[in-house]
Design a protein around this motif. Structure first.
Motif, PDB file in Angstrom:
ATOM      1  N   ARG A 151       7.283  15.109  -3.600  1.00 52.01           N
ATOM      2  CA  ARG A 151       5.881  15.188  -4.232  1.00 52.01           C
ATOM      3  C   ARG A 151       4.971  14.469  -4.029  1.00 52.01           C
ATOM      4  NH1 ARG A 151       4.656  18.301  -9.110  1.00 52.01           N
ATOM      5  NH2 ARG A 151       2.345  17.651  -8.123  1.00 52.01           N
ATOM      6  N   PRO A 152       3.653  14.342  -3.680  1.00 49.84           N
ATOM      7  CA  PRO A 152       3.553  12.603  -2.904  1.00 49.84           C
ATOM      8  C   PRO A 152       2.897  12.038  -5.057  1.00 49.84           C
ATOM      9  CG  PRO A 152       2.782  14.011  -1.534  1.00 49.84           C
ATOM     10  CD  PRO A 152       3.755  14.509  -2.104  1.00 49.84           C
ATOM     11  N   ALA A 153       2.357  12.972  -5.391  1.00 50.87           N
ATOM     12  CA  ALA A 153       1.646  12.883  -6.499  1.00 50.87           C
ATOM     13  C   ALA A 153       2.411  12.329  -7.318  1.00 50.87           C
ATOM     14  CB  ALA A 153       0.808  13.153  -7.166  1.00 50.87           C
ATOM     15  N   ASP A 154       4.400  12.835  -7.801  1.00 53.37           N
ATOM     16  CA  ASP A 154       5.686  11.914  -8.848  1.00 53.37           C
ATOM     17  C   ASP A 154       5.584  11.276  -7.870  1.00 53.37           C
ATOM     18  OD1 ASP A 154       4.810  14.502  -9.822  1.00 53.37           O
ATOM     19  OD2 ASP A 154       6.664  15.415  -8.762  1.00 53.37           O
ATOM     20  N   LEU A 155       5.664  11.132  -6.611  1.00 51.94           N
ATOM     21  CA  LEU A 155       6.739   9.869  -6.225  1.00 51.94           C
ATOM     22  C   LEU A 155       4.800   8.372  -6.307  1.00 51.94           C
ATOM     23  CD1 LEU A 155       7.625  11.231  -2.533  1.00 51.94           C
ATOM     24  CD2 LEU A 155       8.794   9.984  -4.803  1.00 51.94           C
TER      25      LEU A 155
ATOM     26  N   ARG B 257       0.725  -1.233  -0.086  1.00 54.05           N
ATOM     27  CA  ARG B 257      -0.600  -0.144   0.212  1.00 54.05           C
ATOM     28  C   ARG B 257       0.852   0.990   0.131  1.00 54.05           C
ATOM     29  NH1 ARG B 257      -3.439   0.261   4.639  1.00 54.05           N
ATOM     30  NH2 ARG B 257      -1.602   0.285   5.938  1.00 54.05           N
ATOM     31  N   ILE B 258       0.419   2.424  -0.534  1.00 51.27           N
ATOM     32  CA  ILE B 258       1.533   3.376  -0.813  1.00 51.27           C
ATOM     33  C   ILE B 258       0.193   4.382   0.156  1.00 51.27           C
ATOM     34  CG2 ILE B 258       1.540   5.559  -2.049  1.00 51.27           C
ATOM     35  CD1 ILE B 258       2.341   4.028  -4.380  1.00 51.27           C
TER      36      ILE B 258
ATOM     37  N   GLU C 125       9.614  -7.673   0.742  1.00 51.64           N
ATOM     38  CA  GLU C 125       9.389  -6.906   0.132  1.00 51.64           C
ATOM     39  C   GLU C 125       9.644  -5.656  -0.460  1.00 51.64           C
ATOM     40  OE1 GLU C 125       4.447  -6.233  -1.843  1.00 51.64           O
ATOM     41  OE2 GLU C 125       4.672  -6.070   0.244  1.00 51.64           O
ATOM     42  N   ALA C 126       9.999  -5.652   1.632  1.00 52.35           N
ATOM     43  CA  ALA C 126       9.849  -3.559   1.618  1.00 52.35           C
ATOM     44  C   ALA C 126      11.512  -3.985   0.675  1.00 52.35           C
ATOM     45  CB  ALA C 126      10.459  -3.485   3.136  1.00 52.35           C
ATOM     46  N   ARG C 127      12.358  -4.891   0.903  1.00 53.03           N
ATOM     47  CA  ARG C 127      14.105  -4.931   0.716  1.00 53.03           C
ATOM     48  C   ARG C 127      13.829  -4.567  -0.530  1.00 53.03           C
ATOM     49  NH1 ARG C 127      14.889  -8.919   4.733  1.00 53.03           N
ATOM     50  NH2 ARG C 127      14.869 -10.646   3.195  1.00 53.03           N
ATOM     51  N   ARG C 128      12.515  -5.735  -1.619  1.00 50.88           N
ATOM     52  CA  ARG C 128      13.017  -5.651  -2.410  1.00 50.88           C
ATOM     53  C   ARG C 128      12.406  -4.494  -3.363  1.00 50.88           C
ATOM     54  NH1 ARG C 128      10.609 -10.758  -2.093  1.00 50.88           N
ATOM     55  NH2 ARG C 128       8.113  -9.490  -2.790  1.00 50.88           N
ATOM     56  N   TRP C 129      11.527  -3.329  -2.480  1.00 51.01           N
ATOM     57  CA  TRP C 129      11.190  -2.222  -3.289  1.00 51.01           C
ATOM     58  C   TRP C 129      12.282  -0.979  -3.214  1.00 51.01           C
ATOM     59  CZ3 TRP C 129       7.413  -0.130  -6.105  1.00 51.01           C
ATOM     60  CH2 TRP C 129       6.539  -0.772  -6.775  1.00 51.01           C
TER      61      TRP C 129
ATOM     62  N   GLY D 210       4.377   3.095  -9.636  1.00 49.97           N
ATOM     63  CA  GLY D 210       3.825   2.379 -10.409  1.00 49.97           C
ATOM     64  C   GLY D 210       4.722   2.230 -11.726  1.00 49.97           C
ATOM     65  N   ALA D 211       5.343   2.994 -12.077  1.00 47.86           N
ATOM     66  CA  ALA D 211       6.643   3.099 -12.929  1.00 47.86           C
ATOM     67  C   ALA D 211       7.587   2.082 -12.708  1.00 47.86           C
ATOM     68  CB  ALA D 211       6.578   4.239 -13.797  1.00 47.86           C
ATOM     69  N   THR D 212       7.887   1.654 -11.557  1.00 52.41           N
ATOM     70  CA  THR D 212       8.587   1.153 -11.356  1.00 52.41           C
ATOM     71  C   THR D 212       8.193  -0.638 -10.815  1.00 52.41           C
ATOM     72  OG1 THR D 212       9.321   2.946  -9.690  1.00 52.41           O
ATOM     73  CG2 THR D 212      10.199   0.412  -8.869  1.00 52.41           C
ATOM     74  N   GLU D 213       9.055  -1.645 -11.134  1.00 55.75           N
ATOM     75  CA  GLU D 213       8.386  -2.614 -10.244  1.00 55.75           C
ATOM     76  C   GLU D 213       9.974  -3.021  -8.916  1.00 55.75           C
ATOM     77  OE1 GLU D 213       6.937  -5.477 -11.542  1.00 55.75           O
ATOM     78  OE2 GLU D 213       6.276  -3.931 -12.832  1.00 55.75           O
TER      79      GLU D 213
END
Length: 193
Positions: A45-49, A2-3, A20-24, A54-57
């Motif tokens: 900026r939260p919107a940019d983050l 969750r974000i 999962e946290a380490r992967r992110w 969303g664009a990151t695996e």
């Protein structure tokens, strides 16, 4: 995962578990990500983050190899015998298992330079002290729950202390003050008293 909002200048990735946290964290490290036990903090900026996430695996940790850091330890801590009794082991066996474990820096926190090390022998899991000590010396090596760690500076301490090291965990004179970073492998080496 969750974000979650974290004020108006950050977001927190609330992950299912430490892996999962380490992967992110590995995937977002170059963006200034900070790793917690099961969370990753991103500032901006939260919107940019949110778009960035969303664009990151998440990274495949088999491709992420940390440094190996050797930490010399004199195993003469005030709680070594208590830990041994709690674990049903002799003190020498506690030391052997601590040295033989493949410790990995799971995350950092509590104080600058304090790394929470995971991957220890499950027999070495011990509870924290019921009442923390008001002060331990820098270099104190301890166990708490499934973690091991080294206190980088004098501070209050609730962990079971099994030894001590002269390794400087936090040194502002270095280009990188922290000796240990998430993903690093830590090998404790027993040295004579």
């Amino acid at each position: 995962m969750r974000i979650l909002p974290c004020g108006d200048r950050a977001v927190l990735l609330d992950c299912a578990d430490a892996a999962e946290a380490r992967r992110w964290h590995a995937a977002l490290r170059e963006h200034g990500a900070t790793l917690g036990a099961t969370t990753v903090l991103l500032r901006g900026r939260p919107a940019d983050l949110r778009s960035l996430v969303g664009a990151t695996e998440p990274a495949d940790l088999t491709d992420v190899v940390g440094r190996e850091v050797e930490v010399p330890v004199v195993y003469d801590g005030p709680d070594l015998d208590v830990v041994a009794r709690h674990c049903g082991l002799e003190p020498d066996e506690v030391v052997r298992r601590h040295v033989a474990s493949r410790w990995t820096v799971a995350f950092a926190g509590f104080a600058p330079g304090f790394a929470y090390l995971s991957g220890g022998d499950p027999r070495l899991e011990v509870p924290r002290l019921e009442r923390p000590r008001p002060r331990v010396e820098a270099g104190s090596v301890g166990l708490a729950g499934r973690f091991s760690g080294v206190y980088p500076r004098p501070s209050p301490a609730g962990w079971r202390l099994i030894g001590r090291t002269d390794a400087p965990l936090w040194d502002l004179a270095r280009d990188d003050p922290a000796l240990l970073h998430p993903g690093d492998l830590v090998r404790f080496v027993e040295v004579a008293r």
